[in-house]
Design an enzyme around this catalytic site. Structure first.
Site, mmCIF file in Angstrom:
data_model
loop_
_atom_site.group_PDB
_atom_site.id
_atom_site.type_symbol
_atom_site.label_atom_id
_atom_site.label_comp_id
_atom_site.label_asym_id
_atom_site.label_seq_id
_atom_site.Cartn_x
_atom_site.Cartn_y
_atom_site.Cartn_z
ATOM 1 N N CYS A 114 0.805 -1.224 0.000
ATOM 2 C CA CYS A 114 0.000 0.000 0.000
ATOM 3 C C CYS A 114 0.840 1.277 0.000
ATOM 4 O O CYS A 114 0.326 2.358 -0.279
ATOM 5 C CB CYS A 114 -0.957 -0.003 1.185
ATOM 6 S SG CYS A 114 -2.141 -1.377 1.147
ATOM 7 N N HIS A 243 -3.277 7.003 2.396
ATOM 8 C CA HIS A 243 -3.698 5.713 1.864
ATOM 9 C C HIS A 243 -5.108 5.402 2.353
ATOM 10 O O HIS A 243 -5.403 5.507 3.545
ATOM 11 C CB HIS A 243 -2.720 4.628 2.305
ATOM 12 C CG HIS A 243 -3.228 3.242 2.060
ATOM 13 N ND1 HIS A 243 -3.682 2.826 0.836
ATOM 14 C CD2 HIS A 243 -3.388 2.182 2.902
ATOM 15 C CE1 HIS A 243 -4.088 1.573 0.919
ATOM 16 N NE2 HIS A 243 -3.931 1.168 2.163
ATOM 17 N N ASN A 273 -10.268 -0.201 -0.384
ATOM 18 C CA ASN A 273 -8.812 -0.102 -0.289
ATOM 19 C C ASN A 273 -8.219 -0.674 -1.570
ATOM 20 O O ASN A 273 -8.280 -1.887 -1.804
ATOM 21 C CB ASN A 273 -8.333 -0.885 0.943
ATOM 22 C CG ASN A 273 -6.822 -0.860 1.124
ATOM 23 O OD1 ASN A 273 -6.078 -0.560 0.195
ATOM 24 N ND2 ASN A 273 -6.368 -1.206 2.312
#
Length: 325
Positions: A114, A243, A273
């Site tokens: 990520c 993020h 996500n």
């Protein structure tokens, strides 16, 4: 970065799979509910790729849109941040470069989960700042749903697929889009917190509570580092693009750093996500909304497997953006 020439972001773009998967869809196939998912994550829907929407396909489309946003047709370097390459070997970036008609340029993958886009953007900034290349295209792309156990509600409700990209080149420090500071970090002792164990049939695993604690501390610390390097204070920040893991993390990072929660960009409610794609997709979304002004103070930050984390301080570019939705 002392003595390095300034680097400016000049275009962004994103790409999403066609298939929309709502919380109601998931509650029909596993023990969960729309209320449970929204309360724990802030996510209402996400996109799932099919066999025609591989990581390279989504990365190519995002790259095309970033180049178009910048009004250019080429780049001197291509970096693809991904944990879901089309193949274990070779890397996906050369294929994306060929798809974009950029054969012959340097092209490689970055695997920082990520944090991948922040790592790739910082690396491209250093390459341009040093004079090694004049421009770069940075893509974050992941089809993370291919790594998930579809019966595991702790992971399957969180992740979606997508790609986002940014084009950057040498410029002036006072231009909108100028990158002001960056910082990258890692701690391999935490490798088991976020992982796909080796072996056929293995699925993605995450220790959610520990990841939450470490992500907040790591992202907050890196934000404070780049704010100090850029000479900015938290209240001066116009946009926090963290993020897009879950809404609680976004709000907590804002609270810890002193950046107003209202300044945190939220895109995960519609896409989940998206791993390395989440920050450039959130940037693209902010561009389509039109509520960012050229020169606004922006901070990017991420935490990912490895563990890895980092942050970048930049000003908002003067750009036009194609809505990936």
């Amino acid at each position: 970065m002392s003595g390095a020439r300034p680097v400016v972001v000049r275009g962004v773009g994103g790409a999403l799979p066609k298939k929309v998967v709502t919380n109601e869809h998931l509650s029909a196939v596993m023990d969960t509910s729309d209320e449970w998912i929204r309360r724990r994550t802030g996510i209402a829907e996400r996109r799932h790729s099919d066999e025609t929407e591989s990581t390279s396909v989504l990365a190519t489309l995002a790259g095309q849109r970033a180049l178009a946003s910048a009004g250019v047709a080429t780049a001197g370097l291509l970096i693809v941040a991904t944990s879901t390459p089309d193949k274990v070997c070779p890397a996906t970036a050369p294929k994306v470069a060929a798809n974009l008609g950029l054969n012959g340029i340097g092209a490689f993958d970055v695997s920082a989960v990520c944090s991948g886009f922040v790592y790739a953007l910082a690396t491209a900034t250093w390459a341009i700042g040093s004079g090694a290349v004049e421009s770069a295209l940075v893509v974050g792309a992941d089809t993370f749903t291919t790594l998930l156990d579809p019966t595991d509600r702790t992971t399957s409700v969180i992740f979606g697929d997508g790609a986002g990209a940014a084009y950057l080149s040498a410029g002036s420090a006072d231009e909108p889009g100028a990158i002001k500071a960056s910082t990258l970090h890692s701690d391999g002792d935490g490798e088991n917190l976020i992982q796909v164990p080796r072996g056929e049939g293995s699925f993605f695993e995450m220790q959610g509570k520990e990841v939450f604690t470490q992500a907040v501390a790591a992202m907050s610390g890196s934000v404070e580092t780049v704010l100090a390097s850029a000479g900015w204070t938290a209240p001066e920040v116009d946009s926090l693009i963290a993020h897009q893991a879950n809404l609680r993390i976004l709000n907590t990072v804002a609270s810890v750093t002193g950046i107003p929660a209202s300044k945190a960009e939220v895109h995960l409610d519609r896409v989940g996500n998206t791993s390395a794609a989440s920050i450039p997709l959130a940037m693209t979304d902010a561009g389509t909304k039109g509520h960012r002004k050229p020169g606004d103070k922006v901070v990017l930050t991420a935490f990912g497997g490895g563990t890895t984390w980092g942050a970048i301080a930049m000003t908002w570019p003067k750009i036009s953006v194609v809505d990936p939705h």
